[in-house]
Motif scaffolding. Structure first.
Motif, short mmCIF file in Angstrom:
data_model
loop_
_atom_site.label_atom_id
_atom_site.label_comp_id
_atom_site.label_asym_id
_atom_site.label_seq_id
_atom_site.Cartn_x
_atom_site.Cartn_y
_atom_site.Cartn_z
N TRP A 5 0.83 -1.20 0.00
CA TRP A 5 0.00 0.00 0.00
C TRP A 5 0.86 1.26 0.00
CZ3 TRP A 5 -4.25 2.33 -1.06
CH2 TRP A 5 -4.54 3.57 -0.49
N VAL A 6 1.96 1.25 0.76
CA VAL A 6 2.86 2.40 0.79
C VAL A 6 3.50 2.62 -0.57
CG1 VAL A 6 5.02 3.26 1.77
CG2 VAL A 6 3.32 2.21 3.26
N ARG A 7 3.89 1.51 -1.24
CA ARG A 7 4.49 1.62 -2.57
C ARG A 7 3.47 2.15 -3.58
NH1 ARG A 7 5.46 -3.31 -3.24
NH2 ARG A 7 7.36 -3.35 -1.97
N PHE A 8 2.23 1.65 -3.50
CA PHE A 8 1.18 2.13 -4.40
C PHE A 8 0.89 3.60 -4.17
CE2 PHE A 8 -3.37 3.06 -4.98
CZ PHE A 8 -3.50 2.83 -6.34
N SER A 9 0.85 4.01 -2.89
CA SER A 9 0.58 5.41 -2.56
C SER A 9 1.68 6.32 -3.10
CB SER A 9 0.44 5.57 -1.05
OG SER A 9 0.22 6.92 -0.69
N ALA A 10 2.93 5.87 -2.96
CA ALA A 10 4.06 6.67 -3.44
C ALA A 10 4.02 6.81 -4.97
CB ALA A 10 5.38 6.04 -3.00
N GLN A 11 3.67 5.72 -5.66
CA GLN A 11 3.58 5.78 -7.12
C GLN A 11 2.44 6.70 -7.56
OE1 GLN A 11 3.15 1.68 -8.29
NE2 GLN A 11 5.32 1.20 -8.00
N SER A 12 1.31 6.62 -6.86
CA SER A 12 0.17 7.48 -7.19
C SER A 12 0.51 8.94 -6.94
CB SER A 12 -1.04 7.08 -6.35
OG SER A 12 -2.14 7.92 -6.60
N GLN A 13 1.23 9.21 -5.86
CA GLN A 13 1.63 10.58 -5.55
C GLN A 13 2.60 11.11 -6.60
OE1 GLN A 13 3.52 11.02 -1.75
NE2 GLN A 13 3.34 13.24 -1.75
N ALA A 14 3.52 10.25 -7.05
CA ALA A 14 4.48 10.66 -8.08
C ALA A 14 3.76 11.00 -9.39
CB ALA A 14 5.51 9.56 -8.30
N LYS A 15 2.78 10.18 -9.77
CA LYS A 15 2.03 10.45 -11.00
C LYS A 15 1.24 11.76 -10.88
CE LYS A 15 1.44 5.58 -12.29
NZ LYS A 15 0.48 4.46 -12.45
N GLU A 16 0.66 11.98 -9.69
CA GLU A 16 -0.11 13.22 -9.49
C GLU A 16 0.80 14.43 -9.60
OE1 GLU A 16 -1.88 16.59 -7.59
OE2 GLU A 16 -0.23 15.47 -6.69
N ARG A 17 2.03 14.34 -9.09
CA ARG A 17 2.98 15.45 -9.19
C ARG A 17 3.36 15.72 -10.64
NH1 ARG A 17 2.57 18.64 -5.13
NH2 ARG A 17 0.51 17.74 -5.32
N VAL A 18 3.50 14.65 -11.43
CA VAL A 18 3.83 14.83 -12.85
C VAL A 18 2.68 15.52 -13.58
CG1 VAL A 18 4.28 13.60 -15.01
CG2 VAL A 18 5.43 12.88 -12.90
N PHE A 19 1.45 15.10 -13.30
CA PHE A 19 0.30 15.75 -13.91
C PHE A 19 0.17 17.20 -13.45
CE2 PHE A 19 -1.10 11.50 -15.11
CZ PHE A 19 -1.78 11.74 -16.29
N ARG A 20 0.52 17.46 -12.21
CA ARG A 20 0.48 18.84 -11.70
C ARG A 20 1.49 19.71 -12.43
NH1 ARG A 20 2.61 22.22 -7.42
NH2 ARG A 20 0.92 23.38 -6.39
N ALA A 21 2.70 19.16 -12.62
CA ALA A 21 3.72 19.90 -13.36
C ALA A 21 3.24 20.18 -14.79
CB ALA A 21 5.03 19.12 -13.37
N ALA A 22 2.61 19.18 -15.43
CA ALA A 22 2.10 19.37 -16.78
C ALA A 22 0.98 20.41 -16.82
CB ALA A 22 1.61 18.04 -17.34
N GLN A 23 0.13 20.40 -15.80
CA GLN A 23 -0.97 21.37 -15.75
C GLN A 23 -0.45 22.80 -15.68
OE1 GLN A 23 -3.60 20.90 -12.37
NE2 GLN A 23 -4.40 22.98 -12.60
N TYR A 24 0.50 23.05 -14.77
CA TYR A 24 1.01 24.41 -14.64
C TYR A 24 1.94 24.79 -15.79
CZ TYR A 24 -1.16 24.93 -10.12
OH TYR A 24 -2.09 25.06 -9.12
N ALA A 25 2.54 23.78 -16.42
CA ALA A 25 3.31 24.06 -17.64
C ALA A 25 2.37 24.55 -18.75
CB ALA A 25 4.07 22.81 -18.09
N CYS A 26 1.18 23.96 -18.82
CA CYS A 26 0.17 24.42 -19.78
C CYS A 26 -0.28 25.84 -19.45
CB CYS A 26 -1.04 23.48 -19.78
SG CYS A 26 -0.74 21.86 -20.52
N THR A 27 -0.44 26.15 -18.16
CA THR A 27 -0.82 27.50 -17.76
C THR A 27 0.24 28.50 -18.20
OG1 THR A 27 -1.94 26.60 -15.81
CG2 THR A 27 -1.46 28.95 -15.79
#
Length: 267
Positions: A5-27
């Motif tokens: 569960w910790v590994r899954f949570s870390a992977q999900s958090q990493a993906k969310e950070r990548v999408f966040r970076a892409a979102q603000y890059a679009c902004t």
């Protein structure tokens, strides 16, 4: 089970950070293209891409509210009362922020068609802003503690390295010492004295941050993030270009703490 569960949570958090970076890059890209006179169709496409990134992030954060509550349960037992208050209340505000974000996701996907999205968005950013203020307060407190420790360490080293004066008396062949007259020098004027103190504190601050990369990254990340809710709430409008740059920078710093866990500030 817990490790998975910790590994899954870390992977999900990493993906969310990548999408966040892409979102603000679009902004940031949309603002730059708009200033450069790009076509309306291209700007509309970038806006749509930014909205899709935001919606995907909201989907990825559906379980983050529970994780923030669990984090608050862990930090409520910290021995330092200031850290306990700042970190625990910050986690509770993050939990409320994620809960409001989940409601917004339901409204955007049509599950709650009559939802007042502007009202819930403002509520969400208020919780986010308060959490960031508490995080910055925690950073300032830790910097203060480390600066005091560094100052005591420097003073101790200076005292131990200073040579002991040899006092000459009549017994060891010297002359009797007579008290010297009080110095006629006037004290330093306020401005140079203040300047010297500021320089000393600045050197201490630089030393502390240089020796504590996790604290430095946390300060930079929180300082970048705090402008986002300030802009969205209308408290300190800065514009999409600045918000895009701040969001992109803080996202990259967050990704660094995930790739290199030792850079994450603890607790």
């Amino acid at each position: 089970m817990m490790e998975s569960w910790v590994r899954f949570s870390a992977q999900s958090q990493a993906k969310e950070r990548v999408f966040r970076a892409a979102q603000y890059a679009c902004t940031l890209l949309g603002y730059t293209l708009q200033k450069g006179g790009a076509r309306a169709e291209l700007l509309h496409t970038i806006k749509q891409l930014e909205a899709h990134m935001s919606l995907t992030r909201k989907l990825m954060r559906l379980g983050n509210s529970a994780e923030a509550l669990e984090a608050a349960k862990r930090t409520v037992h910290l021995s330092d009362c200031v850290l306990r208050l700042c970190i625990t209340v910050a986690h509770l505000n993050r939990a409320m922020y994620f809960a409001c974000d989940n409601v917004l996701w339901a409204g955007k996907t049509g599950l709650l068609p009559e939802l007042d999205q502007n009202k819930w968005s403002q509520r969400s950013f208020r919780y986010y802003l308060f959490a960031l203020i508490l995080n910055l307060t925690r950073d300032v407190y830790e910097i203060h503690l480390l600066m005091e420790r560094e100052s005591r360490s420097t003073s101790s080293k200076s005292f131990n390295s200073s040579p002991s004066p040899l006092t000459l008396t009549t017994e060891n062949g010297g002359f009797p010492l007579t008290p010297s007259p009080p110095s006629a020098l006037s004290p330093l004027p306020p401005l140079p004295l203040l300047s010297a103190r500021l320089k000393k504190h600045f050197r201490l601050l630089v030393t502390v941050l240089r020796n504590n990369p996790p604290l430095l990254l946390d300060v930079l990340k929180n300082m970048c993030d705090v402008f986002i809710p300030l802009d969205r709430l209308g408290l300190y409008p800065t514009g999409p270009g600045f918000i895009g740059a701040c969001g992109l920078t803080s996202s990259i710093l967050s990704i660094l703490t995930i790739v290199h866990p030792w850079l994450k500030l603890k607790p």
